[in-house]
Design a protein around this motif. Structure first.
Motif, short mmCIF file in Angstrom:
data_model
loop_
_atom_site.label_atom_id
_atom_site.label_comp_id
_atom_site.label_asym_id
_atom_site.label_seq_id
_atom_site.Cartn_x
_atom_site.Cartn_y
_atom_site.Cartn_z
N ASN A 191 4.47 -4.35 4.77
CA ASN A 191 2.97 -4.62 4.29
C ASN A 191 2.77 -5.06 2.91
O ASN A 191 1.94 -4.80 2.39
N ASN A 192 4.04 -5.28 2.39
CA ASN A 192 4.07 -5.76 0.84
C ASN A 192 4.61 -7.07 0.62
O ASN A 192 5.87 -7.23 1.01
N GLN A 193 3.87 -8.16 0.43
CA GLN A 193 4.33 -9.49 0.31
C GLN A 193 5.68 -9.59 -0.66
O GLN A 193 6.67 -10.41 -0.04
N SER A 194 5.64 -8.87 -1.79
CA SER A 194 6.95 -8.84 -2.59
C SER A 194 8.08 -8.17 -1.93
O SER A 194 9.28 -8.92 -2.26
N ASP A 195 7.93 -7.21 -1.29
CA ASP A 195 8.82 -6.54 -0.62
C ASP A 195 9.64 -7.55 0.47
O ASP A 195 10.80 -7.57 0.51
N ILE A 196 8.65 -8.35 1.26
CA ILE A 196 9.06 -9.15 2.21
C ILE A 196 9.92 -10.33 1.77
O ILE A 196 10.85 -10.81 2.11
N GLU A 197 9.45 -10.74 0.48
CA GLU A 197 10.14 -11.92 0.03
C GLU A 197 11.57 -11.44 -0.64
O GLU A 197 12.52 -12.15 -0.45
N SER A 198 11.43 -10.36 -1.17
CA SER A 198 12.91 -9.59 -1.65
C SER A 198 13.91 -9.64 -0.58
O SER A 198 15.24 -9.89 -0.42
N PHE A 199 13.32 -8.88 0.70
CA PHE A 199 14.23 -8.70 1.94
C PHE A 199 14.80 -10.24 2.31
O PHE A 199 16.04 -10.40 2.55
N ILE A 200 13.99 -11.17 2.20
CA ILE A 200 14.40 -12.57 2.76
C ILE A 200 15.43 -13.07 1.70
O ILE A 200 16.34 -13.74 2.16
N ASN A 201 15.20 -13.03 0.54
CA ASN A 201 16.24 -13.17 -0.42
C ASN A 201 17.60 -12.72 -0.38
O ASN A 201 18.71 -13.33 -0.17
N VAL A 202 17.61 -11.37 0.03
CA VAL A 202 18.65 -10.69 0.32
C VAL A 202 19.42 -11.04 1.56
O VAL A 202 20.53 -11.38 1.52
N LEU A 203 18.79 -11.54 2.50
CA LEU A 203 19.22 -12.05 3.75
C LEU A 203 19.91 -13.19 3.66
O LEU A 203 20.89 -13.52 4.08
N LEU A 204 19.14 -14.19 2.86
CA LEU A 204 19.69 -15.41 2.49
C LEU A 204 20.81 -15.36 1.63
O LEU A 204 22.06 -15.94 1.93
N ALA A 205 21.18 -14.44 0.77
CA ALA A 205 22.41 -14.43 0.01
C ALA A 205 23.35 -14.14 0.93
O ALA A 205 24.54 -14.37 0.78
N PHE A 206 23.26 -12.82 1.77
CA PHE A 206 24.29 -12.66 2.76
C PHE A 206 24.59 -13.82 3.73
O PHE A 206 25.94 -13.82 3.87
N GLN A 207 23.72 -14.56 4.00
CA GLN A 207 24.06 -15.73 4.90
C GLN A 207 24.91 -16.67 3.84
O GLN A 207 25.80 -17.05 4.52
N LYS A 208 24.47 -16.59 2.73
CA LYS A 208 25.58 -17.72 2.00
C LYS A 208 26.64 -17.04 1.57
O LYS A 208 27.87 -17.88 1.34
N HIS A 209 27.09 -15.77 2.02
CA HIS A 209 28.39 -15.32 1.75
C HIS A 209 29.15 -15.10 2.78
O HIS A 209 30.52 -14.56 2.58
N LEU A 210 28.47 -15.42 4.04
CA LEU A 210 29.50 -15.16 5.05
C LEU A 210 30.51 -16.21 5.12
O LEU A 210 30.26 -17.50 5.20
N PRO A 211 31.76 -16.05 5.17
CA PRO A 211 32.95 -16.78 5.00
C PRO A 211 33.38 -17.43 6.32
O PRO A 211 34.53 -17.33 6.84
#
Length: 385
Positions: A228-248
């Motif tokens: 219910n917090n837009q800033s939190d959702i954006e942070s979560f998506i950014n974390v998910l994207l970072a993990f996505q970029k680090h999957l070898p």
């Protein structure tokens, strides 16, 4: 699109090396950074006998937080540790839940001394105050307690870290819980070493037990990201994207297009997300070392069930609700301090109360307003006398 973030040579590595790379990975994000900086600040600039509570929902990343804080303490104190080999940067121990009844302090002291590499733990003795020449073999917890105090005093750790500290609050009576609190308070008083308690929201029972713990204790919440917090959702998506970029993997998986699915199965906890991605990567590489990418179906094999996620959410929401300060609680505080008066069981705000006091002045004038009269002008010194 961003470039992949893992070392390119990993593509030619073994499945075990790829999995280990991702296992050791830590992705920074706002909630983590806030808790990390806050905790270090409390350790270095807080009071010596402070008790610091670090809590949050299961899977928020508290273990990773403590790991990074330990690494930072070592890095900051390398020169001091090199000069005096007897010092330790920190002392860390995990509290174990009791088999029955109350928390076992003797076992706790024993485990802490092992972590400190203390010698001859089974042969600790206690000098009796009445006869300092008489050494008594002490099989109870007093000798172990004294030894732990000496470790903290003379080996000068920057912090005494107790993980899974909610187990200390496990007791069969409120009186025993107060005793548990007093034991930790006393340990901090004697040793002057900050005590860090990490665990779930159950630690809030410790915090609110008495005035001493409220005064000396400080809170740090490693929170989950909330939908219910837009800033939190954006942070979560950014974390998910970072993990996505680090999957070898040779081909980058597509995770962020399904961010709501990943959020729902982690309730916004980054620790749960990391463990899930790691398990999927490790299992897929073990089954097929030539795995080029991961599909959504691969992650579904290792997802938490909806029922388990609901339980995690219920526990997290309950803990979060205990941290909220309601308007009613603010009003009650003002009432008990005498800042607000209740008339005929009607709630009265501070502003309204001030207005009522002003109206209740003898002549109906607001406080501080003078009675209308003609002022004298041109007074001489003699008139004033």
């Amino acid at each position: 699109m961003m470039e992949r973030l893992f070392p390119e040579e990993l593509l030619n590595s073994t499945p075990a090396e790829k999995s280990n790379y991702f296992k050791m990975l830590t992705v920074s994000h706002p909630a983590f950074e806030e808790a990390y900086n806050d905790l270090l600040d409390r350790i270095y600039r807080g009071t010596e006998n402070s008790i610091i509570l670090v809590y949050g929902p299961t899977g928020a990343g508290k273990s990773t937080l403590i790991k990074k804080v330990k690494e930072k303490i070592i890095k900051d104190n390398l020169s001091v540790l090199d000069k005096d080999k007897g010092l330790i940067p920190y002392l860390a121990v995990e509290s174990v839940p009791p088999d029955s009844g109350s928390f076992d302090w003797k076992d706790f002291y024993y485990r802490a001394l092992i972590e400190a590499n203390e010698q001859l733990i089974d042969y600790k003795i206690l000098l009796e105050n009445k006869n300092m020449d008489k050494k008594v073999k002490d099989e109870n917890r007093s000798a172990l307690r004294r030894s732990l105090e000496n470790v903290l005093i003379y080996r000068k750790p920057k912090a005494f870290i107790i993980d899974e500290a909610q187990h200390i609050t496990m007791t069969i009576s409120g009186r025993n819980l107060r005793n548990q609190v007093n034991i930790l308070k006393s340990l901090g008083n004697i040793t002057k070493v900050p005590i860090i308690l990490t665990g779930t929201y159950d630690l809030l029972a410790y915090r609110d037990l008495n005035g001493q713990t409220i005064r000396r204790g400080t809170d740090i919440e490693l929170r989950r990201y909330q939908a219910n917090n837009q800033s939190d959702i954006e942070s979560f998506i950014n974390v998910l994207l970072a993990f996505q970029k680090h999957l070898p993997l040779e081909l980058e998986p597509n995770l962020i297009d399904y961010w709501d699915y990943f959020y729902s199965r982690t309730i916004g906890c980054v620790g749960i997300l990391k463990d899930w991605l790691y398990l999927t990567l490790q299992s897929s590489l073990r089954a097929n070392p030539l795995t080029k990418t991961l599909e959504l179906t691969d992650f579904k094999r290792y997802e938490l069930s909806s029922e388990r996620c609901m339980k995690l959410l219920t526990e997290a929401s309950y803990g979060e609700s205990k941290l909220k300060v309601s308007d009613a609680a603010d009003l009650e505080l003002y009432q008990k301090l005498g800042l607000v008066q209740i008339e005929q069981e009607n709630e009265v705000t501070v502003d309204e109360n001030v207005k009522k006091r002003n109206k209740s002045n003898k002549k109906g004038r607001p406080v501080g307003q003078r009675k209308p009269k003609r002022d004298q002008v041109g007074n001489t010194m003699a008139d004033a006398q």
